[in-house]
Design an enzyme around this catalytic site. Sequence first.
Site, mmCIF file in Angstrom:
data_model
loop_
_atom_site.group_PDB
_atom_site.id
_atom_site.type_symbol
_atom_site.label_atom_id
_atom_site.label_comp_id
_atom_site.label_asym_id
_atom_site.label_seq_id
_atom_site.Cartn_x
_atom_site.Cartn_y
_atom_site.Cartn_z
ATOM 1 N N SER A 13 45.720 -17.758 -10.842
ATOM 2 C CA SER A 13 44.893 -17.932 -9.656
ATOM 3 C C SER A 13 43.501 -17.371 -9.953
ATOM 4 O O SER A 13 43.371 -16.260 -10.453
ATOM 5 C CB SER A 13 45.524 -17.162 -8.487
ATOM 6 O OG SER A 13 44.686 -17.227 -7.369
ATOM 7 N N SER A 85 51.337 -23.451 -11.765
ATOM 8 C CA SER A 85 52.475 -23.974 -12.551
ATOM 9 C C SER A 85 52.860 -23.016 -13.686
ATOM 10 O O SER A 85 52.651 -23.316 -14.853
ATOM 11 C CB SER A 85 52.190 -25.390 -13.079
ATOM 12 O OG SER A 85 50.866 -25.604 -13.485
HETATM 13 P P1 ADP Z 1 41.806 -21.580 -9.435
HETATM 14 O O1 ADP Z 1 41.727 -22.996 -8.937
HETATM 15 O O2 ADP Z 1 42.208 -21.493 -10.878
HETATM 16 O O3 ADP Z 1 42.587 -20.676 -8.556
HETATM 17 P P2 ADP Z 1 39.074 -21.469 -8.593
HETATM 18 O O4 ADP Z 1 38.436 -22.628 -9.270
HETATM 19 O O5 ADP Z 1 39.473 -21.628 -7.140
HETATM 20 O O6 ADP Z 1 40.320 -20.999 -9.453
HETATM 21 O O7 ADP Z 1 38.157 -20.181 -8.681
HETATM 22 C C1 ADP Z 1 37.540 -19.782 -9.885
HETATM 23 C C2 ADP Z 1 36.350 -18.902 -9.549
HETATM 24 O O8 ADP Z 1 35.808 -18.399 -10.761
HETATM 25 C C3 ADP Z 1 35.246 -19.676 -8.831
HETATM 26 O O9 ADP Z 1 34.669 -18.839 -7.861
HETATM 27 C C4 ADP Z 1 34.272 -19.964 -9.973
HETATM 28 O O10 ADP Z 1 32.957 -20.103 -9.495
HETATM 29 C C5 ADP Z 1 34.428 -18.718 -10.829
HETATM 30 N N1 ADP Z 1 34.086 -18.910 -12.237
HETATM 31 C C6 ADP Z 1 33.322 -18.089 -12.962
HETATM 32 N N2 ADP Z 1 33.170 -18.511 -14.216
HETATM 33 C C7 ADP Z 1 33.888 -19.659 -14.311
HETATM 34 C C8 ADP Z 1 34.113 -20.589 -15.357
HETATM 35 N N3 ADP Z 1 33.560 -20.422 -16.568
HETATM 36 N N4 ADP Z 1 34.897 -21.657 -15.124
HETATM 37 C C9 ADP Z 1 35.451 -21.829 -13.885
HETATM 38 N N5 ADP Z 1 35.258 -21.000 -12.845
HETATM 39 C C10 ADP Z 1 34.493 -19.917 -13.057
#
Ligand code: ADP
Length: 183
Positions: A13, A85
């Site tokens: 997450s 997953s």
């Molecule tokens: P997940 O869907 O895996 O739970 P999210 O996409 O909802 O994660 O959240 C990831 C968070 O991390 C977002 O706030 C995003 O802006 C931040 N973040 C920082 N660096 C990165 C990166 N390199 N790639 C993806 N997200 C990133």
Amino acid sequence: MASGFTLWFTGLSGAGKSTIAELVGGELERNATLVEYLDGDVVRTHLSKGLGFSREDRDTNIERIGWVASRLTRHGAAVLVSAISPYAKTRRHARQLVENEGEFVEVFVKASVEECARRDVKGLYEKAFSGELKEFTGVSDPYEEPASPELVLDTELETPQESAGRVLELLGERGLASLKVPA
Ligand code: ADP
């Protein structure tokens, strides 16, 4: 009709699955590809409403997502799954379902628990560390890292744009990125 595909983003997450899936999906949509998003959190409010976070419920949730992904893949869609997953066996089963209908591309969105907790987008890690939230992947529940995913995105080293670019590059190499470009 060209075959569809499922991009399966797995990881902790807050690792960046949804963020990267949205960037990739946006590009595919601009290319006139039929895109559908299956986000674990969203699926849990509809198709998997009522399921919890025991191993059995997590598996049921992922089985359902895998099944829907396979149906959409069958019709030529680009399906973007963002779901923790955590279990390798269940991801393998989802792959089997989808591969009966089209291509399955497993993308490991990698970030350490420490980094995800530092981001703590939804405030869940704080609750998990305090014990308020039980069975939290990476803290009090296992995450089985993919042994041979098609792609690994290290989001501590790459920007979301760089990661999305690498996904699109791989799709291009596999002849999948321009599936639905009208003639
Ligand atoms: P997940 O869907 O895996 O739970 P999210 O996409 O909802 O994660 O959240 C990831 C968070 O991390 C977002 O706030 C995003 O802006 C931040 N973040 C920082 N660096 C990165 C990166 N390199 N790639 C993806 N997200 C990133």
